[in-house]
Design a protein around this motif. Structure first.
Motif, short mmCIF file in Angstrom:
data_model
loop_
_atom_site.label_atom_id
_atom_site.label_comp_id
_atom_site.label_asym_id
_atom_site.label_seq_id
_atom_site.Cartn_x
_atom_site.Cartn_y
_atom_site.Cartn_z
N TRP A 248 24.78 -36.05 57.89
CA TRP A 248 23.49 -35.37 58.09
C TRP A 248 22.93 -35.62 59.48
O TRP A 248 21.77 -35.32 59.73
CB TRP A 248 22.48 -35.90 57.07
CG TRP A 248 22.60 -37.38 56.94
CD1 TRP A 248 22.11 -38.33 57.77
CD2 TRP A 248 23.35 -38.06 55.96
NE1 TRP A 248 22.49 -39.58 57.36
CE2 TRP A 248 23.25 -39.44 56.24
CE3 TRP A 248 24.08 -37.64 54.85
CZ2 TRP A 248 23.88 -40.41 55.44
CZ3 TRP A 248 24.69 -38.61 54.08
CH2 TRP A 248 24.58 -39.97 54.38
N TRP A 249 23.69 -36.20 60.36
CA TRP A 249 23.13 -36.55 61.67
C TRP A 249 23.10 -35.36 62.61
O TRP A 249 23.36 -35.45 63.79
CB TRP A 249 23.92 -37.71 62.30
CG TRP A 249 23.06 -38.49 63.23
CD1 TRP A 249 22.88 -38.26 64.56
CD2 TRP A 249 22.24 -39.61 62.93
NE1 TRP A 249 22.01 -39.16 65.09
CE2 TRP A 249 21.60 -40.01 64.12
CE3 TRP A 249 21.98 -40.31 61.77
CZ2 TRP A 249 20.72 -41.07 64.18
CZ3 TRP A 249 21.12 -41.37 61.84
CH2 TRP A 249 20.49 -41.75 63.02
N ALA B 190 12.51 -41.09 50.22
CA ALA B 190 13.68 -40.26 50.51
C ALA B 190 14.64 -40.25 49.32
O ALA B 190 15.16 -39.20 48.93
CB ALA B 190 14.38 -40.78 51.77
N LEU C 207 21.11 -42.97 50.14
CA LEU C 207 19.66 -43.03 50.04
C LEU C 207 19.23 -43.99 48.95
O LEU C 207 18.26 -44.75 49.10
CB LEU C 207 19.09 -41.64 49.79
CG LEU C 207 19.27 -40.65 50.96
CD1 LEU C 207 19.00 -39.23 50.50
CD2 LEU C 207 18.39 -41.02 52.13
N TRP D 273 25.83 -38.48 49.43
CA TRP D 273 24.58 -38.31 50.17
C TRP D 273 23.41 -38.90 49.39
O TRP D 273 22.44 -39.37 49.99
CB TRP D 273 24.34 -36.83 50.47
CG TRP D 273 24.05 -35.96 49.29
CD1 TRP D 273 24.96 -35.41 48.44
CD2 TRP D 273 22.77 -35.54 48.82
NE1 TRP D 273 24.33 -34.67 47.47
CE2 TRP D 273 22.98 -34.73 47.68
CE3 TRP D 273 21.45 -35.76 49.25
CZ2 TRP D 273 21.94 -34.15 46.97
CZ3 TRP D 273 20.42 -35.17 48.54
CH2 TRP D 273 20.66 -34.38 47.42
N TRP E 117 16.45 -49.32 56.39
CA TRP E 117 17.29 -48.30 57.01
C TRP E 117 18.37 -48.93 57.89
O TRP E 117 19.51 -48.43 57.94
CB TRP E 117 16.44 -47.35 57.85
CG TRP E 117 15.65 -46.34 57.10
CD1 TRP E 117 14.30 -46.11 57.17
CD2 TRP E 117 16.14 -45.38 56.14
NE1 TRP E 117 13.94 -45.08 56.34
CE2 TRP E 117 15.03 -44.62 55.70
CE3 TRP E 117 17.40 -45.09 55.63
CZ2 TRP E 117 15.17 -43.59 54.76
CZ3 TRP E 117 17.52 -44.07 54.69
CH2 TRP E 117 16.43 -43.34 54.27
N HIS F 4 16.85 -36.77 55.42
CA HIS F 4 17.06 -37.85 56.39
C HIS F 4 16.22 -37.66 57.65
O HIS F 4 15.87 -38.64 58.31
CB HIS F 4 18.54 -37.93 56.77
CG HIS F 4 19.36 -38.72 55.80
ND1 HIS F 4 19.54 -40.08 55.91
CD2 HIS F 4 20.01 -38.35 54.68
CE1 HIS F 4 20.28 -40.50 54.91
NE2 HIS F 4 20.58 -39.47 54.15
N THR F 5 15.87 -36.42 57.96
CA THR F 5 15.06 -36.17 59.16
C THR F 5 13.57 -36.30 58.88
O THR F 5 12.83 -36.85 59.68
CB THR F 5 15.35 -34.77 59.72
OG1 THR F 5 16.73 -34.68 60.04
CG2 THR F 5 14.52 -34.49 60.96
N TYR G 103 27.47 -40.46 58.09
CA TYR G 103 26.46 -39.70 58.83
C TYR G 103 26.72 -38.19 58.78
O TYR G 103 26.65 -37.52 59.80
CB TYR G 103 26.42 -40.14 60.29
CG TYR G 103 25.73 -41.44 60.50
CD1 TYR G 103 26.43 -42.63 60.37
CD2 TYR G 103 24.38 -41.50 60.80
CE1 TYR G 103 25.79 -43.84 60.56
CE2 TYR G 103 23.74 -42.72 61.00
CZ TYR G 103 24.46 -43.88 60.88
OH TYR G 103 23.82 -45.07 61.06
N GLN H 151 20.21 -33.26 55.09
CA GLN H 151 19.74 -33.31 56.46
C GLN H 151 18.23 -33.26 56.54
O GLN H 151 17.61 -33.97 57.34
CB GLN H 151 20.35 -32.14 57.25
CG GLN H 151 21.86 -32.23 57.44
CD GLN H 151 22.44 -30.98 58.05
OE1 GLN H 151 21.75 -30.25 58.73
NE2 GLN H 151 23.72 -30.74 57.82
N LYS I 262 14.36 -40.21 62.24
CA LYS I 262 13.43 -39.86 61.17
C LYS I 262 12.04 -39.61 61.76
O LYS I 262 11.71 -40.11 62.82
CB LYS I 262 13.39 -40.98 60.13
CG LYS I 262 14.79 -41.31 59.63
CD LYS I 262 14.84 -42.34 58.56
CE LYS I 262 16.29 -42.61 58.21
NZ LYS I 262 17.01 -41.40 57.79
N LEU J 283 22.11 -47.82 56.89
CA LEU J 283 22.80 -46.93 57.81
C LEU J 283 23.84 -47.64 58.68
O LEU J 283 24.46 -47.02 59.53
CB LEU J 283 21.78 -46.22 58.72
CG LEU J 283 20.77 -45.32 57.99
CD1 LEU J 283 19.79 -44.72 58.98
CD2 LEU J 283 21.48 -44.23 57.22
#
Length: 373
Positions: free
Chosen positions: A193-194, A269, A311, A307, A108, A260-261, A191, A257, A82, A112
């Motif tokens: 969105w990783w 988020a 969050l 997703w 997080w 999350h970034t 994950y 994505q 992030k 996660l």
């Protein structure tokens, strides 16, 4: 990952990154200390190669000479993939607040499924950073590996005397530990969105228009936000809206994505994710409700997409750390049915975060004028 059971005395108190050797849990996984007196590059490269988020293992290379109490928390958040807000806006208040920054890191870590942190060059972090890191370890029950290049600092030696730990002093032992750390655990399916997403978003990145604003809960759309210093700042999309296409479920993976970034705070988020899913404006977020067994009719559906659900889980964990949720009460009385408690400046942060993800609100519907008789 389960958190330690809370006592009734804890239910009304925020979690703070405070640690005392007298209150450490002996059942936690022992800390692994890797000493490298000659500062060989092989230790660092092996540690960074062990960075496998999909397996719950995160390698952290702390910012050199960063002594502010929040900096190590920021390094953990960055290692989770992030980014903190871009420098062209006033930084959100929480980035300068050590307690809040560590709450963000803890939220997080839980959400996660992180099980192992590897911290390189641990001899350079301050004694206060070490205490905050121990507090995170107590709360999340992670495995912790510290790599010390040179003599072990006195502050770290004092901590190790109070907790269970093991010491590895050869490169072969360190490589064996780091290479076999968590690879036996199957990759998590949480994950999707990783993947790499540019930060900040490139100029030619497509913009998406959020769904139309729901009528309820009621509220007045805010067109002008204020900075943390109280200075009015109009968002770019209000003065000169960029060309945007309507957001469809097919683009949700792309939006996930970006969120999350580009958004480091879990509450912000989750708020942007809810906006992308439903079109709620920032003034509506603190008011809408989630379904509960006592009140099944709510503003959000009971089943959220995966997703969004992750969050929202991170935001809920953060609310528990803030003690906004009373675990000894039903959800509709404890506050768990209201996902967001946003101050005025946090609404601004959510608005800016929305645009950081290249999302823009749909045009506000103007009421039709009454018909003349």
């Amino acid at each position: 990952m389960t958190s330690p059971a809370t006592t009734p005395d804890d239910t009304l108190r925020k979690w703070t990154p405070q640690w005392s050797p007298d209150h450490t849990d002996p059942a936690l996984p022992p800390i692994t200390l890797i000493t490298d007196p000659h500062d060989r590059p092989a230790h660092t490269t092996t540690a960074l190669a062990a960075h496998q988020p999909e397996h719950g293992c995160i390698a952290v290379h702390p910012t050199p000479l960063a002594t502010a109490p929040a900096y190590l928390a920021h390094d953990l958040i960055r290692a989770l993939g992030k980014h903190l807000p871009p420098p062209d806006i006033d930084p959100p208040w929480w980035t300068g607040n050590a307690d809040e920054s560590w709450r963000v890191a803890v939220a997080w870590t839980h959400a996660l499924g992180i099980r192992h942190y590897i911290v390189c060059r641990a001899h350079r972090i301050t004694s206060r950073h070490l205490e905050h890191l121990m507090a995170l370890r107590e709360r999340t029950r992670i495995r912790l590996t510290l790599i010390v290049s040179g003599p072990t600092p006195a502050a770290l030696a004092d901590i190790l005397n109070a907790v269970s730990h093991r010491h590895l002093d050869t490169l072969e032992a360190a490589q064996h530990h780091l290479n076999t750390a968590d690879h036996t655990t199957p990759p998590t399916d949480r994950y999707p969105w990783w993947q790499f997403t540019p930060f900040p978003g490139p100029d030619d990145e497509p913009w998406f228009q959020l769904p139309p604003r729901p009528r309820r809960p009621a509220g007045q759309p805010g067109e002008i936000t204020t900075s943390t210093r109280g200075t009015p700042t109009r968002l770019p999309s209000h003065d000169n809206p960029p060309p945007a296409t309507a957001l469809t479920p097919a683009q949700h993976d792309v939006v996930a994505q970006r969120i999350h970034t580009r958004i480091a705070h879990p509450v912000h988020a989750a708020a942007v994710a809810i906006r992308a899913l439903t079109g709620y404006d920032t003034d509506q977020l603190p008011q809408f409700t989630l379904p509960t067994p006592h009140r099944p009719h709510a503003d959000l559906p009971a089943e959220l997409p995966a997703w969004v659900r992750l969050l929202h889980d991170a935001a809920r964990i953060h609310a528990e750390l803030e003690r906004f949720i009373r675990p000894d009460l039903p959800e509709h009385l404890s506050g768990a049915d209201r996902a967001f408690r946003l101050s005025v400046w946090e609404k601004n942060d959510v608005a800016h975060a929305t645009e950081t993800c290249h999302l823009v609100a749909a045009p506000t519907r103007r009421p039709k004028p009454p018909k003349r008789k």
